[in-house]
Design a protein around this motif. Structure first.
Motif, mmCIF file in Angstrom:
data_model
loop_
_atom_site.group_PDB
_atom_site.id
_atom_site.type_symbol
_atom_site.label_atom_id
_atom_site.label_comp_id
_atom_site.label_asym_id
_atom_site.label_seq_id
_atom_site.Cartn_x
_atom_site.Cartn_y
_atom_site.Cartn_z
ATOM 1 N N PRO A 1 0.853 -1.206 0.056
ATOM 2 C CA PRO A 1 0.181 -0.286 0.000
ATOM 3 C C PRO A 1 0.769 1.238 -0.098
ATOM 4 O O PRO A 1 0.581 2.316 -0.726
ATOM 5 N N ILE A 2 1.933 1.451 0.620
ATOM 6 C CA ILE A 2 2.611 2.456 0.761
ATOM 7 C C ILE A 2 3.484 2.784 -0.483
ATOM 8 O O ILE A 2 3.513 3.974 -1.083
ATOM 9 N N THR A 3 3.897 1.778 -1.148
ATOM 10 C CA THR A 3 4.731 1.986 -2.386
ATOM 11 C C THR A 3 3.737 2.255 -3.617
ATOM 12 O O THR A 3 4.080 3.057 -4.313
ATOM 13 N N ALA A 4 2.634 1.420 -3.584
ATOM 14 C CA ALA A 4 1.515 1.667 -4.662
ATOM 15 C C ALA A 4 1.062 3.225 -4.591
ATOM 16 O O ALA A 4 0.905 3.775 -5.535
ATOM 17 N N ALA A 5 0.747 3.528 -3.292
ATOM 18 C CA ALA A 5 0.302 4.920 -3.152
ATOM 19 C C ALA A 5 1.262 5.896 -3.559
ATOM 20 O O ALA A 5 0.712 6.963 -4.248
ATOM 21 N N ASN A 6 2.388 5.799 -3.359
ATOM 22 C CA ASN A 6 3.532 6.698 -4.015
ATOM 23 C C ASN A 6 3.575 6.862 -5.426
ATOM 24 O O ASN A 6 3.585 7.847 -5.874
ATOM 25 N N PHE A 7 3.514 5.641 -6.188
ATOM 26 C CA PHE A 7 3.465 5.503 -7.370
ATOM 27 C C PHE A 7 2.105 6.371 -8.199
ATOM 28 O O PHE A 7 2.350 7.231 -8.921
ATOM 29 N N LEU A 8 1.048 6.106 -7.582
ATOM 30 C CA LEU A 8 -0.147 6.683 -8.003
ATOM 31 C C LEU A 8 -0.086 8.223 -7.570
ATOM 32 O O LEU A 8 -0.867 8.639 -8.434
ATOM 33 N N ARG A 9 0.490 8.763 -6.606
ATOM 34 C CA ARG A 9 0.744 10.088 -6.441
ATOM 35 C C ARG A 9 1.367 10.669 -7.549
ATOM 36 O O ARG A 9 0.963 11.999 -7.872
ATOM 37 N N TYR A 10 2.523 9.904 -7.940
ATOM 38 C CA TYR A 10 3.223 10.499 -9.033
ATOM 39 C C TYR A 10 2.398 10.774 -10.385
ATOM 40 O O TYR A 10 2.426 11.507 -11.040
ATOM 41 N N VAL A 11 1.642 9.541 -10.349
ATOM 42 C CA VAL A 11 0.746 9.711 -11.531
ATOM 43 C C VAL A 11 -0.393 10.673 -11.570
ATOM 44 O O VAL A 11 -0.733 11.532 -12.608
ATOM 45 N N ASP A 12 -1.100 10.592 -10.585
ATOM 46 C CA ASP A 12 -2.335 11.638 -10.055
ATOM 47 C C ASP A 12 -1.744 13.207 -10.508
ATOM 48 O O ASP A 12 -2.709 13.877 -10.754
#
Length: 176
Positions: free
Chosen positions: A23-34
């Motif tokens: 969850p932490i690493t996935a949320a990080n990637f999605l922040r960069y995307v969003d």
């Protein structure tokens, strides 16, 4: 699981993001995307060990305007994910330093990039957080591109810098 389409100058890559196990690493990637911080970045590193074996790396490459704060490390020993063919993980130096640079494995990198096997030297591996579900042919094309024998990125990666880097035109969540 959410999916992200990387529209690149070499073709489309779709990544399924593992928000439950990492969850932490996935949320990080999605922040960069969003936040559209991956739009316009390049695949700046190709590490080809053998035919269909190695990894490609893309991301903010230290650009202060694009880079978000570092995140807590989620080792594969905790997430249960592994660096198989098509796995995406976040690059890092020390524990808790991962930010906005990402690698995609070509070929099975288990166990060498997973926790417990000495890569990096602290033995905690790299945090895997997703998998390519479309466009592995594009990833292989990026890996197979010619690299410069002398070019570096900020003094590093000699012999691994593509002669013509592939651009990420856009990174967006894919609607189901």
């Amino acid at each position: 699981m959410p999916r992200v389409a990387l529209e690149t100058s070499a073709g489309r890559i779709v990544i399924e993001v593992e928000t439950v196990k990492a969850p932490i690493t996935a949320a990080n990637f999605l922040r960069y995307v969003d936040q559209k911080k991956l739009d316009g970045v390049v695949f700046y590193r190709d590490v080809k060990v053998a035919d269909r074996f190695g990894f490609v790396q893309f991301g903010t490459d230290g650009d202060a305007k694009r880079t978000l704060p570092p995140i807590k490390h989620e080792p594969t020993s905790e997430t249960g994910l592994h660096h198989t063919d098509g796995t995406i993980s976040v690059a890092r130096l020390g524990l808790g330093t991962a930010r906005g640079d990402f690698t995609i494995s070509v070929g099975d990198q288990t166990p060498s990039l997973d926790a417990g096997h000495g890569q990096p030297a602290d033995g905690q591996g790299y945090a895997a957080f997703g998998h390519v579900v479309e466009g592995m042919d594009v990833v292989v094309k990026i890996l197979d591109a010619p690299v410069s024998p002398t070019a570096t990125r900020r003094g590093a990666f000699q012999g691994q810098v593509p002669e013509t880097p592939v651009a990420v035109v856009s990174a967006r969540r894919v609607k189901d």
